[in-house]
Scaffold this motif. Structure first.
Motif, PDB file in Angstrom:
ATOM      1  N   LEU A 189       0.841  -1.191   0.000  1.00 15.91           N
ATOM      2  CA  LEU A 189       0.000   0.000   0.000  1.00 15.91           C
ATOM      3  C   LEU A 189       0.875   1.240   0.000  1.00 15.91           C
ATOM      4  N   LEU A 190       0.582   2.159  -0.914  1.00 18.23           N
ATOM      5  CA  LEU A 190       1.258   3.451  -0.974  1.00 18.23           C
ATOM      6  C   LEU A 190       0.297   4.524  -0.483  1.00 18.23           C
ATOM      7  N   THR A 191       0.675   5.273   0.550  1.00 16.62           N
ATOM      8  CA  THR A 191      -0.233   6.279   1.102  1.00 16.62           C
ATOM      9  C   THR A 191       0.543   7.438   1.702  1.00 16.62           C
ATOM     10  N   ASP A 192      -0.117   8.577   1.759  1.00 13.70           N
ATOM     11  CA  ASP A 192       0.457   9.751   2.416  1.00 13.70           C
ATOM     12  C   ASP A 192      -0.074   9.913   3.833  1.00 13.70           C
ATOM     13  N   ALA A 193      -0.875   8.946   4.304  1.00 14.57           N
ATOM     14  CA  ALA A 193      -1.445   9.045   5.653  1.00 14.57           C
ATOM     15  C   ALA A 193      -0.351   8.927   6.712  1.00 14.57           C
ATOM     16  N   ASP A 194      -0.654   9.425   7.896  1.00 16.78           N
ATOM     17  CA  ASP A 194       0.267   9.341   9.032  1.00 16.78           C
ATOM     18  C   ASP A 194       0.616   7.870   9.283  1.00 16.78           C
ATOM     19  N   PRO A 195       1.911   7.532   9.319  1.00 19.77           N
ATOM     20  CA  PRO A 195       2.296   6.132   9.552  1.00 19.77           C
ATOM     21  C   PRO A 195       1.764   5.562  10.861  1.00 19.77           C
ATOM     22  N   HIS A 196       1.405   6.436  11.810  1.00 23.84           N
ATOM     23  CA  HIS A 196       0.889   5.974  13.094  1.00 23.84           C
ATOM     24  C   HIS A 196      -0.633   5.828  13.095  1.00 23.84           C
ATOM     25  N   HIS A 197      -1.249   6.041  11.939  1.00 26.44           N
ATOM     26  CA  HIS A 197      -2.703   5.867  11.838  1.00 26.44           C
ATOM     27  C   HIS A 197      -3.046   4.441  12.279  1.00 26.44           C
ATOM     28  N   PRO A 198      -4.061   4.261  13.119  1.00 24.66           N
ATOM     29  CA  PRO A 198      -4.385   2.911  13.616  1.00 24.66           C
ATOM     30  C   PRO A 198      -4.679   1.900  12.516  1.00 24.66           C
ATOM     31  N   VAL A 199      -5.256   2.341  11.407  1.00 20.20           N
ATOM     32  CA  VAL A 199      -5.513   1.413  10.295  1.00 20.20           C
ATOM     33  C   VAL A 199      -4.204   0.918   9.710  1.00 20.20           C
TER      34      VAL A 199
END
Length: 251
Positions: free
Chosen positions: A227-237
Motif C-alpha cells: 500500500l502506498l499512502t500519504d497518511a500518518d504512519p501511526h494511523h491505527p488502520v
C-alpha cells in the motif's frame, strides 16, 4: 434519547472509533438493535456512513464524480504519484488503473522512460501522449463516466490478453476488515481482472481513503503486494495492516 441525539452519537462513534457495531450501541444505549439499524439506514441514505453487516463504517469521500475528485487531496495524490512512479523500472510493463491518483502517476512518470503502460483509462492514455518512449495500450469497453474508465465484458476480456510486472491499483476505501473497496460492482470486477494479470499489485490510497469503505470489495489484503499512502504512519488502520504483514510505503 431522541432520534437526533442517537444519530449525533452514532456519527461521533464513527469519527472516534472508525466503526459502529450495532449490537454494542444498542446495549450501551438500552435500545433495540432495530432502532440502531434504522438510524444507520437513515445516515447511509444521506451519505454519512457505509452500512456493513452488523453495523457501519466511515463512507469514502472518493465516491464523488471524476470532476469533483480532482480537487480532493491534490498534494497527497502528488506525493503518492511520485512514490509510485519510482516503482516503475525501465523496460517494464505497467498496468495503470483509472482515477485521479492514477492520472497523477501518469504525469509523474519520467518523460523519457522506456516502458509499456496498459490502462483502461482514456485520460491516463492521453496524459502519456508526450512520453515518446512509453508504449501505451488502451483497453476498450463500455465507458464508465463516473471514473472515466472502461469496464464491462469487453474490457474484462481484453484484460485477459495482457500481462505486466506491476499494477498500480486505485480504490475508494481502505479498511482492515472491509478490505479494498470501490463504489461500483463492474469497476470492482475490472480491477480484479487487472490485478490477476500483474506480478505485483500496489494500492494507491490518499489519506482520506484510509479507514473508509465503499459498497463493493475489490480485493482482500492477501491479493496485494503493498500500500502506498500519504497518511500518518501511526494511523491505527496502517498499524493494523502492518501487523497483518501488509507492506505500507509512506509517500
Amino acid at each position: 434519547m431522541l432520534a437526533a441525539q442517537r444519530r449525533a452519537h452514532l456519527l461521533d462513534l464513527l469519527a472516534r472509533q472508525g466503526k459502529i457495531v450495532a449490537k454494542d450501541v444498542a446495549a450501551d444505549l438500552g435500545i433495540s438493535e432495530d432502532s440502531v439499524r434504522r438510524d444507520l439506514r437513515d445516515l447511509a441514505s444521506e451519505g454519512l456512513c457505509q452500512r456493513v453487516y452488523g453495523g457501519a463504517l466511515p463512507v469514502s469521500p472518493a465516491v464523488a464524480d471524476y470532476a469533483a475528485r480532482q480537487s480532493v487531496a491534490p498534494e497527497g495524490k502528488r506525493r503518492i504519484a511520485l512514490a509510485a512512479a519510482a516503482l516503475v523500472r525501465p523496460g517494464s510493463a505497467l498496468i495503470l488503473d483509472g482515477g485521479t491518483t492514477a492520472l497523477a502517476v501518469a504525469r509523474a512518470l519520467a518523460p523519457e522512460l522506456d516502458c509499456t503502460v496498459i490502462t483502461h483509462s482514456p485520460t491516463v492514455a492521453t496524459a502519456l501522449l508526450d512520453h515518446p518512449k512509453a508504449e501505451v495500450f488502451l483497453l476498450g469497453g463500455r465507458l464508465f463516466k463516473h471514473s472515466a474508465v472502461t469496464c464491462g465484458a469487453a474490457a474484462a476480456e481484453a484484460a485477459q490478453n495482457v500481462s505486466a510486472d506491476l499494477f498500480l491499483l486505485g480504490v475508494t476505501g481502505v479498511h482492515p476488515d472491509a478490505g479494498l473497496t470501490t463504489g461500483d460492482a463492474e469497476e470492482a470486477a475490472m480491477k480484479r481482472a487487472l490485478a490477476a494479470r500483474a506480478a505485483d499489485t500496489y494500492v494507491l490510497a490518499s489519506s482520506e481513503k484510509i479507514g473508509a469503505a465503499s459498497r463493493f470489495r475489490v480485493l482482500p489484503w492477501e491479493g496485494v503486494t503493498g500500500l502506498l499512502t500519504d497518511a500518518d504512519p501511526h494511523h491505527p488502520v496502517l498499524r493494523s495492516l502492518a501487523a497483518r504483514g501488509v507492506e505500507v510505503l509512506a509517500a
